[in-house]
Design a protein around this motif. Structure first.
Motif, mmCIF file in Angstrom:
data_model
loop_
_atom_site.group_PDB
_atom_site.id
_atom_site.type_symbol
_atom_site.label_atom_id
_atom_site.label_comp_id
_atom_site.label_asym_id
_atom_site.label_seq_id
_atom_site.Cartn_x
_atom_site.Cartn_y
_atom_site.Cartn_z
ATOM 1 N N THR A 155 -9.257 8.549 11.314
ATOM 2 C CA THR A 155 -8.363 9.237 12.430
ATOM 3 C C THR A 155 -7.449 10.513 11.924
ATOM 4 O OG1 THR A 155 -7.417 6.507 13.300
ATOM 5 C CG2 THR A 155 -5.831 8.633 14.188
ATOM 6 N N ARG A 156 -6.797 10.613 10.894
ATOM 7 C CA ARG A 156 -6.527 11.639 10.204
ATOM 8 C C ARG A 156 -7.410 12.688 10.405
ATOM 9 N NH1 ARG A 156 -6.455 14.120 5.050
ATOM 10 N NH2 ARG A 156 -4.507 15.266 4.318
ATOM 11 N N SER A 157 -8.962 12.555 10.218
ATOM 12 C CA SER A 157 -9.500 13.542 9.617
ATOM 13 C C SER A 157 -9.523 14.048 11.695
ATOM 14 C CB SER A 157 -11.311 13.285 9.135
ATOM 15 O OG SER A 157 -11.617 14.199 9.369
ATOM 16 N N MET A 158 -9.822 13.316 12.039
ATOM 17 C CA MET A 158 -10.162 14.163 13.586
ATOM 18 C C MET A 158 -8.911 14.849 13.903
ATOM 19 S SD MET A 158 -13.297 13.127 14.645
ATOM 20 C CE MET A 158 -12.942 14.182 16.450
ATOM 21 N N ILE A 159 -7.891 14.403 13.465
ATOM 22 C CA ILE A 159 -6.383 15.033 14.371
ATOM 23 C C ILE A 159 -6.527 16.398 13.267
ATOM 24 C CG2 ILE A 159 -4.337 14.763 13.839
ATOM 25 C CD1 ILE A 159 -3.853 12.297 14.142
ATOM 26 N N PHE A 160 -7.095 16.341 12.291
ATOM 27 C CA PHE A 160 -7.506 17.821 11.520
ATOM 28 C C PHE A 160 -8.532 18.869 12.526
ATOM 29 C CE2 PHE A 160 -5.464 16.408 7.971
ATOM 30 C CZ PHE A 160 -4.442 17.270 8.115
ATOM 31 N N THR A 161 -9.956 17.863 13.363
ATOM 32 C CA THR A 161 -10.691 18.665 13.981
ATOM 33 C C THR A 161 -9.534 19.266 15.268
ATOM 34 O OG1 THR A 161 -12.600 17.766 12.802
ATOM 35 C CG2 THR A 161 -13.088 18.445 14.695
ATOM 36 N N LEU A 162 -8.686 18.156 15.759
ATOM 37 C CA LEU A 162 -8.196 18.639 17.069
ATOM 38 C C LEU A 162 -7.710 19.573 17.095
ATOM 39 C CD1 LEU A 162 -7.683 14.921 18.871
ATOM 40 C CD2 LEU A 162 -9.730 16.936 19.161
ATOM 41 N N TYR A 163 -6.859 19.697 16.196
ATOM 42 C CA TYR A 163 -5.561 20.413 15.685
ATOM 43 C C TYR A 163 -6.478 22.510 15.137
ATOM 44 C CZ TYR A 163 -1.175 18.853 15.756
ATOM 45 O OH TYR A 163 0.248 17.917 16.002
ATOM 46 N N GLY A 164 -7.663 22.601 14.813
ATOM 47 C CA GLY A 164 -8.091 23.611 14.249
ATOM 48 C C GLY A 164 -9.044 23.698 15.576
ATOM 49 N N ASP A 165 -9.291 23.173 16.710
ATOM 50 C CA ASP A 165 -10.345 24.044 17.489
ATOM 51 C C ASP A 165 -10.108 23.123 18.819
ATOM 52 O OD1 ASP A 165 -12.939 24.225 17.552
ATOM 53 O OD2 ASP A 165 -13.289 22.809 19.380
ATOM 54 N N ARG A 202 -4.572 24.449 18.203
ATOM 55 C CA ARG A 202 -3.962 25.600 18.115
ATOM 56 C C ARG A 202 -3.312 26.446 18.245
ATOM 57 N NH1 ARG A 202 -6.599 29.394 13.746
ATOM 58 N NH2 ARG A 202 -8.908 28.277 14.143
ATOM 59 N N HIS A 203 -4.733 26.822 19.487
ATOM 60 C CA HIS A 203 -5.072 27.557 20.438
ATOM 61 C C HIS A 203 -3.951 27.850 22.074
ATOM 62 C CE1 HIS A 203 -8.104 29.064 18.221
ATOM 63 N NE2 HIS A 203 -8.668 27.732 18.385
ATOM 64 N N TYR A 204 -3.772 26.160 22.041
ATOM 65 C CA TYR A 204 -2.440 26.059 23.126
ATOM 66 C C TYR A 204 -0.994 26.198 22.547
ATOM 67 C CZ TYR A 204 -6.688 25.481 25.709
ATOM 68 O OH TYR A 204 -7.515 25.400 26.405
ATOM 69 N N GLY A 205 -0.343 26.860 22.045
ATOM 70 C CA GLY A 205 1.057 26.643 21.268
ATOM 71 C C GLY A 205 0.863 26.244 19.789
ATOM 72 N N ASN A 206 0.209 25.047 19.244
ATOM 73 C CA ASN A 206 0.041 24.267 17.981
ATOM 74 C C ASN A 206 0.794 23.418 18.428
ATOM 75 O OD1 ASN A 206 -0.426 24.571 15.903
ATOM 76 N ND2 ASN A 206 1.842 25.169 14.637
ATOM 77 N N VAL A 207 1.105 23.210 19.508
ATOM 78 C CA VAL A 207 1.916 21.815 20.287
ATOM 79 C C VAL A 207 0.688 21.114 20.735
ATOM 80 C CG1 VAL A 207 3.339 22.986 21.756
ATOM 81 C CG2 VAL A 207 4.222 20.570 20.056
ATOM 82 N N LYS A 212 -1.759 27.231 26.568
ATOM 83 C CA LYS A 212 -2.427 28.108 26.056
ATOM 84 C C LYS A 212 -0.959 29.552 26.389
ATOM 85 C CE LYS A 212 -6.536 30.157 27.818
ATOM 86 N NZ LYS A 212 -7.678 29.997 28.835
ATOM 87 N N THR A 213 -0.459 29.626 24.880
ATOM 88 C CA THR A 213 0.251 30.587 24.568
ATOM 89 C C THR A 213 -0.582 31.943 23.727
ATOM 90 O OG1 THR A 213 1.171 29.399 22.560
ATOM 91 C CG2 THR A 213 2.102 28.858 24.436
ATOM 92 N N ASP A 214 -1.912 31.441 23.155
ATOM 93 C CA ASP A 214 -3.117 31.906 22.437
ATOM 94 C C ASP A 214 -3.148 32.971 23.308
ATOM 95 O OD1 ASP A 214 -4.067 33.130 20.902
ATOM 96 O OD2 ASP A 214 -4.932 32.728 19.702
ATOM 97 N N ASP A 215 -2.999 34.181 24.391
ATOM 98 C CA ASP A 215 -3.858 34.897 25.285
ATOM 99 C C ASP A 215 -5.288 35.254 24.804
ATOM 100 O OD1 ASP A 215 -1.434 34.656 27.006
ATOM 101 O OD2 ASP A 215 -0.946 36.226 26.060
ATOM 102 N N SER A 216 -5.239 35.404 22.898
ATOM 103 C CA SER A 216 -6.889 35.620 22.973
ATOM 104 C C SER A 216 -8.181 35.514 22.995
ATOM 105 C CB SER A 216 -6.436 36.852 21.690
ATOM 106 O OG SER A 216 -5.878 35.795 20.454
#
Length: 302
Positions: A7-17, A20-25, A280-284
């Motif tokens: 689970t921990r590893s998959m959470i890291f993957t979701l944050y990375g992919d 973090r592009h959606y306001g990091n939260v 989606k706060t990261d417009d880029s």
């Protein structure tokens, strides 16, 4: 689904992919919903989140009766470091010089020594002899950052230079890295995912693959492919074997990822659409442009 996907590893993957592009939260309820697609239950998600918070990867914030989790500065830094390591998979030209790092870290700082070894492997260094690491890549900045991070300048010596004998430099590579094993891992990746790519591409084109299934497959694809970042030293092209499969694996990843990207993103946004805060706060951000996919990959296919 592979049992080894914790689970921990998959959470890291979701944050990375994604996250973090959606306001990091993300609201923990949404995270639980997303991880349910991979067979993780609420209890395992909450336990993993708790561990990651204690390890200072994540931080929480209460909004009403809801808990939201975002990456800490340490977590953001790790994601950025991982992104930089991604680019080590691009074979570049070699300047003919080796970078050599030697350390003598005392036993009382053993935990630092162990962490440093792991960091060096991730960065692409190979072990030449006890406490002596080398790389053909210009990693001066990365080394200086590690020295500063662990405050070990008095224990480390760092050199760059050429090898005096005129033997084949590939022999030096064979002493420090198991290139055949890495190539075999790439072969296994290609064998497995080339078939899955064709099947899923046809399903998507025929409208027979759900957005949720695309989300799962895209996440698992990234999760598996990123493992090469920690075993492939990203050697210059001059030092790679003639039948190097890293390029073919990268091209396959790019094609498969782009095929899954749109419906996978649509599913992710559907799950978090009621999470107005930080959406989606990261417009880029462009879901078709993954850091593992770049112009170099495209040029190799031509």
């Amino acid at each position: 689904m592979e049992k080894t996907l914790n689970t921990r590893s998959m959470i890291f993957t979701l944050y990375g992919d994604y996250i973090r592009h959606y306001g990091n939260v993300i609201w923990i309820g949404n995270l639980i919903r997303l991880l349910k697609e991979f067979g993780h239950n609420e209890q395992s998600v909450r336990a993993a989140i708790s561990r990651m918070s204690k390890q200072n990867w994540l931080q929480s914030e209460k909004k009403g009766n809801k808990s939201y989790y975002s990456l800490t500065d340490q977590g953001k830094s790790r994601m950025e470091e991982a992104a930089k390591r991604i680019y080590k998979l691009e074979p570049s030209s070699w300047d003919g010089e080796w970078r050599i790092l030697v350390y003598n870290i005392p036993e009382k700082k053993r935990h630092i020594r162990d962490e440093l070894r792991q960091e060096l492997v991730w960065s692409g260094f190979g072990l030449l002899s006890n406490s002596c690491w080398i790389t053909p890549n210009p990693l001066e900045t990365e080394v200086n950052n590690l020295i500063e991070k662990y405050d070990i300048s008095s224990y480390v010596s760092f050199f760059r230079g050429t090898k005096e004998d005129q033997g084949d430099p590939k022999q030096q590579v064979e002493k420090c890295w198991n290139i055949d094993e890495i190539n075999e891992r790439y072969a296994n990746f290609i064998e497995k995912y080339s078939q899955k790519y064709i099947i899923d591409k046809n399903k998507i084109e025929q409208g027979k693959m759900s957005d949720g299934s695309c989300f799962v497959e895209r996440t698992l694809l990234v999760h598996q492919y990123r493992k090469f970042l920690f075993i492939d030293p990203g050697l210059p092209s001059e030092l790679l074997p003639e039948k190097w499969l890293g390029d073919s694996a990268a091209a396959l990843f790019a094609d498969y990822y782009r095929t899954l990207a749109k419906p996978a993103t649509r599913f992710f946004e559907f799950v978090i659409e009621h999470q107005k805060s930080g959406l989606k706060t990261d417009d880029s951000y462009n879901f078709l442009d993954h850091p593992l996919i770049n112009s170099t990959v495209e040029s190799r296919k031509m």
